[in-house]
Design a protein around this motif. Structure first.
Motif, short mmCIF file in Angstrom:
data_model
loop_
_atom_site.label_atom_id
_atom_site.label_comp_id
_atom_site.label_asym_id
_atom_site.label_seq_id
_atom_site.Cartn_x
_atom_site.Cartn_y
_atom_site.Cartn_z
N HIS A 1 0.10 -1.56 -0.25
CA HIS A 1 0.09 -0.05 -0.30
C HIS A 1 1.36 1.25 0.05
N LEU A 2 2.19 0.82 0.21
CA LEU A 2 2.95 2.36 0.45
C LEU A 2 4.40 1.72 0.12
N TRP A 3 5.36 2.13 -1.09
CA TRP A 3 6.00 1.77 -1.79
C TRP A 3 7.46 2.15 -0.45
N GLY A 4 7.15 2.47 0.17
CA GLY A 4 7.98 3.16 1.67
C GLY A 4 7.85 2.04 2.52
N ALA A 5 6.95 1.13 2.73
CA ALA A 5 6.27 0.21 3.29
C ALA A 5 7.94 -1.23 3.68
N PHE B 1 11.74 -5.15 6.03
CA PHE B 1 13.05 -5.96 6.36
C PHE B 1 13.11 -6.49 8.56
N ILE B 2 12.62 -4.92 8.82
CA ILE B 2 12.13 -5.74 9.75
C ILE B 2 11.54 -7.03 10.48
N PHE B 3 10.48 -7.47 10.28
CA PHE B 3 10.08 -8.29 10.48
C PHE B 3 10.69 -9.75 10.30
N LEU B 4 11.19 -9.77 8.74
CA LEU B 4 12.09 -10.29 7.80
C LEU B 4 12.66 -10.76 9.13
N VAL B 5 13.59 -9.96 9.34
CA VAL B 5 14.72 -9.75 10.25
C VAL B 5 14.05 -11.08 11.33
N GLY C 1 4.90 -12.39 13.30
CA GLY C 1 5.13 -12.53 11.82
C GLY C 1 5.03 -12.17 11.36
N ILE C 2 3.95 -12.97 10.63
CA ILE C 2 3.06 -12.46 9.54
C ILE C 2 2.60 -11.15 9.38
N ASP C 3 1.07 -11.09 10.97
CA ASP C 3 0.99 -9.93 10.72
C ASP C 3 2.03 -9.05 10.98
N GLY C 4 3.44 -8.56 11.93
CA GLY C 4 3.25 -7.57 11.47
C GLY C 4 3.98 -7.53 9.69
N LEU C 5 4.20 -8.68 8.88
CA LEU C 5 4.56 -8.46 7.74
C LEU C 5 3.14 -7.56 6.57
N ARG C 6 2.20 -8.25 7.47
CA ARG C 6 0.56 -8.29 6.76
C ARG C 6 0.77 -6.71 7.19
#
Ligand SMILES: Nc1ncnc2c1ncn2[C@@H]1O[C@H](COP(=O)(O)OP(=O)(O)OP(=O)(O)O)[C@@H](O)[C@H]1O
Ligand SMILES: [Mg+2]
Lengths: 262, 248
Positions: B129-133, B138-142, B205-210
């Motif tokens: 929804h935002l490219w800046g996001a 990556f915080i959540f990927l990590v 983790g998924i909630d954060g990414l989403r």
């Protein structure tokens, strides 16, 4: 340097090492001889923090290896009986990884890696993956790696298994030189009587988990009234075959070897 | 420090060198994305829940990171089998350093895989929804990568054979994936299933990414981050403890 008192290791029901005691002095070369399954490797594992003894005491340079693991590990180097290389890395990378784990400074590391790889004739293959090496080449690499740092105590568990005579000669020459120059204490196991006879100051003969005799080669021969170490070994351990652990080809080979020499 | 670095580097080298494996391990999530994303799309849209591809892309990223990082830890089984583990166990460095290096290496590889699958998602039509996001995600990927690499290392320290590996894959790792909300929304679930999904680390983790990528939160940024950091710390300690107890 190494002091072992009433050491015992029991796996479930089976007692692999039974109440053994011995002592190795600083700067000595000490050999463990024994048939397959005698408990040699198990003893070395307990000495090198890989296994917890069921009972008994061990001191390596004053430290109990199970309690003071870090201090103990800083004092020894080991060449395992079973392979312990990383097949997915090159020979050089395996050496380098070892050097870093053992805190060998960069300059010394580069120098010694080249020198050792040349000595064991692996320099040309240094950039090949270890998984592509022959059995003997892997073995040589393990040995070269074991010599990369200079520990106070060197454990060699059947280091010459599967080596050609040239490499075997290299190995023992190197061990003797280390022992003389740096006063490295060496603890080794082997199935080749002539090697034990040639390099070891004292020999312990192990059978069924117990030490049946300790002494110099001459003492062992005198005790059994035999004129070769081989004869003394057979007199002390009997001639029956007992290999619960070794593979059958391995056993066959060793068996054949024992008889050829008589 | 040297030990952490060299063990980390080893994981990275293995990854870079197995190009075939990179493709294979991206294949599975890509298949989920395409087959399920396009397959369930119409039903999902009819139920008034919007685009399924949008919904599940973060889930597939989480899935990729989960599997890659758990596998890297469990790969300790091979090192045990081929003997290399022995070499690291007797080295005069704290075993904590060895296991930490391995874990961080596995996590790094998982993060790279996660980013690659994000690119696949973008190509497949996923739009944040935002490219800046995107960098913020990556915080959540990590965090997902560290949590599950540490879990993998704990498991790897304990299992001795293939059976143990299979068992844990089927009864731990797969459920973590299926019960995490990666594939379906966690709203209005049967009560017990709801509890289970809340106990699943990957859920946060998924909630954060989403949340970051498509702006839809089940919980909140703070809660997700807090839970993942606490879990990462706990699992790193567990893996260090289990690894230091290995006997061979
Ligand atoms: N982890 C284990 N669990 C159960 N039994 C074991 C284990 N490790 C070793 N043993 C048993 O302990 C005995 C001694 O084994 P060990 O490897 O110490 O013999 P060894 O003297 O080194 O023999 P070899 O000359 O064949 O190397 C064997 O009977 C072996 O089967
Ligand atoms: Mg042995």
């Amino acid at each position: 340097m190494i002091r072992v008192e009433n050491l015992t290791k029991t796996f479930d029901q089976f007692t692999a090492v039974k109440d053994i005691s011995f002592q190795v002095d600083t700067g000595e070369i000490f050999a463990f001889l024994g048939p397959n399954g005698a408990g040699k490797t198990t003893t070395i594992k307990m000495l090198t923090t890989l296994l917890r003894p069921t009972s008994g005491h061990i001191q390596l340079d004053g430290f109990d290896p199970w309690v003071k693991q870090r201090e103990a590990r800083q004092r020894f180097g080991i060449v395992f009986q079973d392979p312990s290389l990383d097949g997915e890395q090159t020979a050089y990378e395996n050496m380098e990884l070892h050097g870093i784990l053992y805190h060998v400074p960069h300059r010394v590391r580069v120098e010694r890696i080249e020198q050792l790889l040349r000595q064991f004739e692996l320099w040309e293959r240094r950039d090949d993956y270890v998984k592509t090496f022959s059995g003997g080449m892997k073995r040589r690499l393990e040995i070269a790696r074991g010599f990369l740092h200079t520990p106070k105590i060197l454990f060699l568990d059947e280091p010459t298994l599967g080596l050609d005579p040239q490499s075997r000669n290299q190995l023992w020459t190197h061990v003797k030189a280390l022992n003389e120059a740096e006063k490295t204490t060496v603890f080794l196991t082997t199935h080749y009587m002539d090697e034990a006879d040639r390099v070891a100051y004292r020999i312990a003969i192990m059978d069924h988990g117990a030490i049946v005799a300790v002494g110099t080669s001459a003492e062992l021969k005198a005790r059994t009234s035999t004129d070769s170490l081989e004869g003394a070994f057979l007199a002390l351990t009997g001639t029956s075959l007992r290999d619960e652990s070794a593979t059958s080809t391995d056993a066959m080979r060793r068996f054949a070897q024992m008889w050829q020499r008589r | 420090m040297g030990a952490i670095y060299i063990m980390w580097l080893r994981e990275l080298k293995r990854y870079v060198r197995s190009r075939a494996q990179i493709i294979v391990s991206l294949g599975q999530p890509a298949l989920y994305l395409l087959a399920l994303g396009y397959g369930f799309g119409p039903v999902f849209a009819k139920a008034g829940a919007g685009s399924y591809l949008q919904f599940m892309a973060p889930g597939v990223m989480g899935m990729t990171v989960l599997f890659t990082s758990v596998f890297s830890g469990m790969a300790m089984l091979w090192d045990r089998q081929f003997g290399f583990l022995r070499e690291t166990l007797v080295a005069p460095v704290p075993r904590l350093h060895i296991v930490l290096g391995r874990t961080l290496g596995g996590a790094t590889v998982a993060i790279i895989q996660g980013i690659l699958i994000l690119i696949v998602c973008l190509i497949a039509g996923f739009r944040p929804h935002l490219w800046g996001a995107v960098p913020a995600s990556f915080i959540f990927l990590v965090m997902i990568a560290i949590v599950f690499a540490a879990m993998g290392a704990s498991i790897g320290s304990v299992i001795q054979d293939m059976q143990g590996f299979q068992f844990l894959m089927n009864f731990l790792v797969m459920p973590i994936f299926f019960l995490s909300g990666a594939l379906y929304p966690l709203k209005n679930l049967p009560r017990v299933l709801g509890w289970i999904t809340h106990a699943d680390p990957l859920t946060y983790g998924i909630d954060g990414l989403r949340g970051i990528l498509i702006g839809s939160w089940q919980f909140s940024f703070t809660l997700d981050v807090a839970i993942l950091i606490a879990l990462a710390a706990a699992l790193l300690c567990v893996s260090a403890w289990l690894f230091s107890r290995i006997q061979l």
